[in-house]
Design an enzyme around this catalytic site. Structure first.
Site, PDB file in Angstrom:
ATOM      1  N   ALA A   1       0.853  -1.190   0.000  1.00  0.00           N
ATOM      2  CA  ALA A   1       0.000   0.000   0.000  1.00  0.00           C
ATOM      3  C   ALA A   1       0.894   1.248   0.000  1.00  0.00           C
ATOM      4  O   ALA A   1       1.847   1.309  -0.765  1.00  0.00           O
ATOM      5  CB  ALA A   1      -0.979  -0.038   1.165  1.00  0.00           C
ATOM      6  N   SER A   2       0.659   2.182   0.893  1.00  0.00           N
ATOM      7  CA  SER A   2       1.361   3.472   0.789  1.00  0.00           C
ATOM      8  C   SER A   2       2.829   3.429   1.187  1.00  0.00           C
ATOM      9  O   SER A   2       3.530   4.427   0.996  1.00  0.00           O
ATOM     10  CB  SER A   2       0.630   4.533   1.606  1.00  0.00           C
ATOM     11  OG  SER A   2      -0.547   4.937   0.939  1.00  0.00           O
ATOM     12  N   LEU A   3       3.330   2.307   1.700  1.00  0.00           N
ATOM     13  CA  LEU A   3       4.781   2.192   1.826  1.00  0.00           C
ATOM     14  C   LEU A   3       5.439   2.285   0.448  1.00  0.00           C
ATOM     15  O   LEU A   3       6.624   2.594   0.339  1.00  0.00           O
ATOM     16  CB  LEU A   3       5.176   0.876   2.501  1.00  0.00           C
ATOM     17  CG  LEU A   3       5.291   0.890   4.034  1.00  0.00           C
ATOM     18  CD1 LEU A   3       3.941   1.158   4.687  1.00  0.00           C
ATOM     19  CD2 LEU A   3       5.875  -0.423   4.542  1.00  0.00           C
TER      20      LEU A   3
END
Length: 333
Positions: free
Chosen positions: A55-57
């Site tokens: 995801a946003s990593l």
């Protein structure tokens, strides 16, 4: 299951959606463990090599790709976004690449522009198409901060145009392969296979079900990378020296580009900045993840989970506090 860190993860152990935990201090693995299941249907256990959707990593890799292209002289951080994406509306004329990196562009959230009830998956180019039709910004570029997944989808397209190759290929050739991150990839359905894949799950205790696809799942720049704690260890190590990014690029990535007394909006390029901690969380259908880096202490905690709750940040922070003093350096869990 034993050890002070793993004791905090008891709910992930057993025949349930699991977790992978990495604690690294001074280049040594203090904890490297998988718990629970990567796939309930197949009863596949989580291991340190299991690949979770980050995801946003992902945003730290998208930002690194932009910084590499800046080092190559292929783009400038002060380039107008419309130089690379000329179909953006006139309202976007003041947006620079650095505004997209730091969430200070003023772009409207692309999910707010999607048709109600839409179920078809979007790609990064579809995000651009949505923003092309939006005649307004939320604020003048550079004047405020608002987290923007759309900005990072646009950055993936900028990388493609500046590099002359697909975004996923650039990440593989310039970041993942040089760092030995053999299992990490920006996943494109129909083109790629995720090795040792964790599947996301929702539903909660006693009613877990596989659930890891949604309308925005195929957008790459803001959240499409899969990786494991083993590969993220290689990434973390590379952020301490110039093997991938120059000292100046790392300074830019890790320094707050926002101007606010609110620690919640201290953001560099792909990283949140809170005191001495560089971190990012990632949330998407069926996954919740976090990475915490304390460079001054040479301490990193990565916690990846394939379930839609709970948020792992508080647990990862508690684990970081256990090891911050160095008293548990000889622990294996």
């Amino acid at each position: 299951m034993d050890g002070p860190a793993l004791a905090l993860l008891r709910d992930y152990d057993g025949p349930v959606p699991g977790a992978a935990l990495l604690v690294v201090r001074d280049g040594r693995d203090l904890v490297r463990r998988g718990l629970g299941l990567a796939d309930l249907d197949a009863c596949e256990p989580v291991t340190p090599a299991t690949n979770f959707r980050l995801a946003s990593l992902t945003k730290q890799f998208t930002a690194a790709a932009v910084l590499l292209l800046a080092e190559d002289g292929r783009l400038r951080l002060d380039d107008p976004a419309r130089r690379w994406l000329p179909s953006l509306p006139p309202a976007a004329a003041g947006i620079r690449i650095r505004h997209l990196l730091s969430h200070t562009s003023g772009l409207v959230d692309y999910e707010d522009l999607m048709a109600p009830g839409a179920t078809a998956q979007l790609a990064d180019a579809d995000v651009l198409a949505l923003l092309e039709g939006e005649p307004r910004l939320l604020f003048p570029p550079g004047s405020a901060w608002r987290y923007s997944n759309g900005g990072y989808a646009l950055l993936a397209l900028v990388v493609e145009r500046a590099a002359g190759r697909p975004f996923a290929d650039f990440l593989r050739e310039r970041i993942f392969r040089p760092l030995g991150m053999a299992g990490t990839l920006a996943y494109r359905a129909g083109l790629d296979t995720v090795p040792r894949r964790a599947f996301g799950h929702g539903g909660g205790p006693g009613a877990w079900r596989r659930d890891d696809q949604g309308p925005t799942t195929a957008v790459l720049g803001d959240g499409g990378v899969y990786s494991s704690i083993d590969d993220l260890r290689q990434w973390d190590a590379a952020l301490y020296d110039a093997r991938l990014l120059s000292g100046e690029s790392r300074r830019l990535a890790f320094a707050p580009a926002t101007r606010s007394d609110d620690h919640a909006v201290q953001y560099g390029f792909g990283w949140r900045v809170t005191g001495d901690c560089l971190w990012h969380s990632g949330e998407t259908v069926g996954f919740r993840n976090v990475i915490l880096r304390f460079p001054g202490r040479r301490l990193t905690v990565v916690l990846l989970t394939n379930r839609d709750a709970p948020e792992p940040y508080p647990t990862a922070l508690a684990i970081a506090r256990l090891y911050a003093s160095g008293k548990l350096d000889k622990s294996t869990g």
